[in-house]
Design an enzyme around this catalytic site. Structure first.
Site, PDB file in Angstrom:
ATOM      1  CG  ASP A 165      -2.184  -0.890   0.924  1.00 16.56           C
ATOM      2  OD1 ASP A 165      -2.250  -1.528  -0.151  1.00 16.56           O
ATOM      3  OD2 ASP A 165      -3.055  -0.954   1.799  1.00 16.56           O
TER       4      ASP A 165
ATOM      5  CB  VAL B 143      -4.233  -4.063  10.418  1.00 19.88           C
ATOM      6  CG1 VAL B 143      -4.873  -3.478  11.671  1.00 19.88           C
ATOM      7  CG2 VAL B 143      -5.017  -5.270   9.926  1.00 19.88           C
TER       8      VAL B 143
ATOM      9  CG  HIS C 278      -8.152  -4.999   6.645  1.00 22.32           C
ATOM     10  ND1 HIS C 278      -8.970  -4.788   5.576  1.00 22.32           N
ATOM     11  CD2 HIS C 278      -7.484  -3.840   6.857  1.00 22.32           C
ATOM     12  CE1 HIS C 278      -8.815  -3.540   5.136  1.00 22.32           C
ATOM     13  NE2 HIS C 278      -7.935  -2.944   5.898  1.00 22.32           N
TER      14      HIS C 278
ATOM     15  CG  ASN D  40      -5.673  -3.421  -0.003  1.00 20.94           C
ATOM     16  OD1 ASN D  40      -4.680  -3.394   0.733  1.00 20.94           O
ATOM     17  ND2 ASN D  40      -6.739  -2.682   0.212  1.00 20.94           N
TER      18      ASN D  40
ATOM     19  CE1 TYR E  81      -1.933   3.560   1.725  1.00 28.29           C
ATOM     20  CE2 TYR E  81      -4.282   3.143   1.858  1.00 28.29           C
ATOM     21  CZ  TYR E  81      -2.980   2.861   2.251  1.00 28.29           C
ATOM     22  OH  TYR E  81      -2.750   1.866   3.163  1.00 28.29           O
TER      23      TYR E  81
ATOM     24  CG  HIS F  37      -0.829  -5.431   1.991  1.00 25.32           C
ATOM     25  ND1 HIS F  37      -0.161  -4.324   2.474  1.00 25.32           N
ATOM     26  CD2 HIS F  37      -2.142  -5.079   1.946  1.00 25.32           C
ATOM     27  CE1 HIS F  37      -1.028  -3.350   2.695  1.00 25.32           C
ATOM     28  NE2 HIS F  37      -2.231  -3.782   2.389  1.00 25.32           N
TER      29      HIS F  37
END
Ligand SMILES: [Fe+2]
Length: 466
Positions: A195, A355, A327, A232, A198, A317
């Site tokens: 990640d 998280v 999550h 993700n 964003y 991840h």
């Protein structure tokens, strides 16, 4: 009660204070309470996003390891006015002889966005443990940076890795990166657990936010390799805008040396660096039995020679052990497939993100279960890794501050604060790990642990009583 095994007087006093403040069931839930406001993304005209001066100046410069052992570096950068040069000039400190490496360039379209020219150049045959300068760009707009190659791979080579996940580009992200840079226990290479920008949270996944992120992190990643893991937010999949190729921006912008470890895709691969063997896995690629990632890992784990690289580190991840109400259990399906191997091959530590908080587990496993025996509780296991969630880089989605209660026994320490960590290998038996929260001074450790290597020194290194 949260009884301690370690017997220093200070630790006992600290434990008593914490136990009085925070009831728990094995580990510690930190009593530190952070202000709950989230900080938004830094505006586009922020100084950290500044475009370097000069016509077609290289920007978003970043490096990562370029081979299996640390004698190569992949240099990447972006030019926006015209394609420019693919060449990297480089030279060793104390040498005036300049070498030249030729790279490639690529670009991509994403919805209504067209990227600049993205350059990737692998610089090979470097000497170990040597400082190199490198130059990108042409004419009057060249830019020069430097990096230091790692020592030759070997069992007792000290080396310090930094750890950041889920960074984003908020004011908190900037604080995290500054704390990482100013940590007196300097990370020499950063392990990034996924990640990144964003950008996908913006309308049409505005990819200019990939560019700002690239300029933001350049101040660190142009000078030391970041080892990339896909999260993700790298998927960038959105059928409604016609973008259905997973990982499109990420895989154009961030090249990794996956072929060097016989991987068939850049989302799972491994590198050796100093005394560590680092395996990167993809939570968002197929990983079930018979998938390409499965067969790759099946063949990869037996190759790890702990006499050469005693420290076996895995990055992914989505965490397998997580006691936040965010999550929750998303990592469970991958755990079911791979956890028996992690125990069999005695992985030392697994770092994950996703998280947006911090958590460190005990050495536990949960491999006994089958569909009829009901044995589904994690149990203490000295051959199991410690699982660390370090998704607390400070991105725009804010903190995960809602925890499951009571704290599960497998959770040794947890705290909802932004921060970073370092993993400092001393020799084949000992490594010192510490986590730093952003609210503290640069040298302050909010959580720490001496790791005892699972192959060479597999004795109890828990920081709390079972
Ligand atoms: Fe995530």
């Amino acid at each position: 009660m949260c009884p301690y095994k370690k017997t220093s007087v200070l630790a006992v006093i600290a434990a008593a204070v914490l136990a009085a403040a925070v009831p728990c069931n094995g580990g510690i839930t930190s009593s530190f309470v952070r202000s709950p406001e989230k900080s938004g993304d830094m505006p586009l005209d922020s100084d950290v996003f500044k475009v370097p001066p000069g016509y077609n100046a290289p920007q978003q410069v970043h490096i990562t390891q370029g081979d299996l052992v640390g004698k190569a570096v992949i240099v990447s950068w972006v030019t926006v006015d015209e394609p420019g040069s693919n060449i990297v000039l480089y030279w060793a400190e104390n040498s005036s002889y300049k070498y030249k490496a030729n790279g490639i360039k690529t670009k991509y379209k994403f919805c209504n966005y067209t990227s600049g020219y993205i350059h990737h150049c692998t610089v090979n045959k470097l000497e170990y443990d040597t400082k190199y300068y490198y130059e990108v760009g042409v004419g009057n707009t060249t830019r020069t940076f430097w990096f230091t190659t790692p020592p030759e791979v070997g069992p007792d080579v000290p080396y310090t890795f930094g750890l950041i996940g889920d960074l984003g580009q908020t004011f908190d992200s900037n604080t995290t990166l500054t704390h990482y840079e100013k940590n007196p226990n300097k990370g020499q290479t950063l392990l990034y657990v996924g990640d990144l920008s964003y950008a996908d949270r913006y309308p049409l996944q505005d990819n200019t936010r990939w560019d700002t992120w690239g300029r933001f992190v350049e101040r660190s990643v142009a000078y030391q390799p970041w080892i990339w893991t896909a999260g993700n937010h790298e998927l960038s999949y959105d059928r409604t805008i016609g973008e259905t190729t997973p990982f499109k921006p990420y895989s154009h912008r961030f090249h990794v040396p996956y072929k060097a470890s016989n991987s068939t895709a850049p989302f799972w691969y491994s590198v050796k660096r100093a005394s560590a063997y680092i395996i990167v896995l993809s939570s968002y690629s197929a990983y079930s039995k018979y998938s390409p990632q499965y067969w790759w890992l099946y063949e990869e784990l037996p190759k790890v020679n702990r006499s050469e690289t005693p420290w076996l580190i895995v990055l992914m991840h989505s965490p397998w052990y997580n006691s936040y109400n965010y999550h929750y259990m998303e990592g469970e399906t991958m755990r079911v497939v791979y956890e028996p191997w992690f125990v069999e091959y005695k992985v030392d530590v697994v770092f994950a993100g996703h998280v947006h908080a911090y958590e460190r587990s005990e050495r536990v496993s949960n491999v006994a279960y089958n569909i009829v025996n009901g044995l589904c509780s994690p149990v203490s296991n000295p051959s199991a890794p410690v699982y660390i969630t370090i998704g607390d880089g400070g991105n725009v989605e804010g903190l995960a501050n809602n925890m499951t209660e009571p704290q599960p026994k497998y959770s040794a320490f947890r705290e909802a604060s932004f921060g970073h960590a370092t993993f400092s290998i001393k020799n084949r038996t000992h490594a010192y790990y510490s986590w730093h929260r952003n609210q503290d001074g640069y040298a302050v450790e909010a959580d720490s642990m001496w790791f005892f290597n699972r192959f060479w020194h597999p004795i109890d290194d828990s920081t709390t009583a079972a």
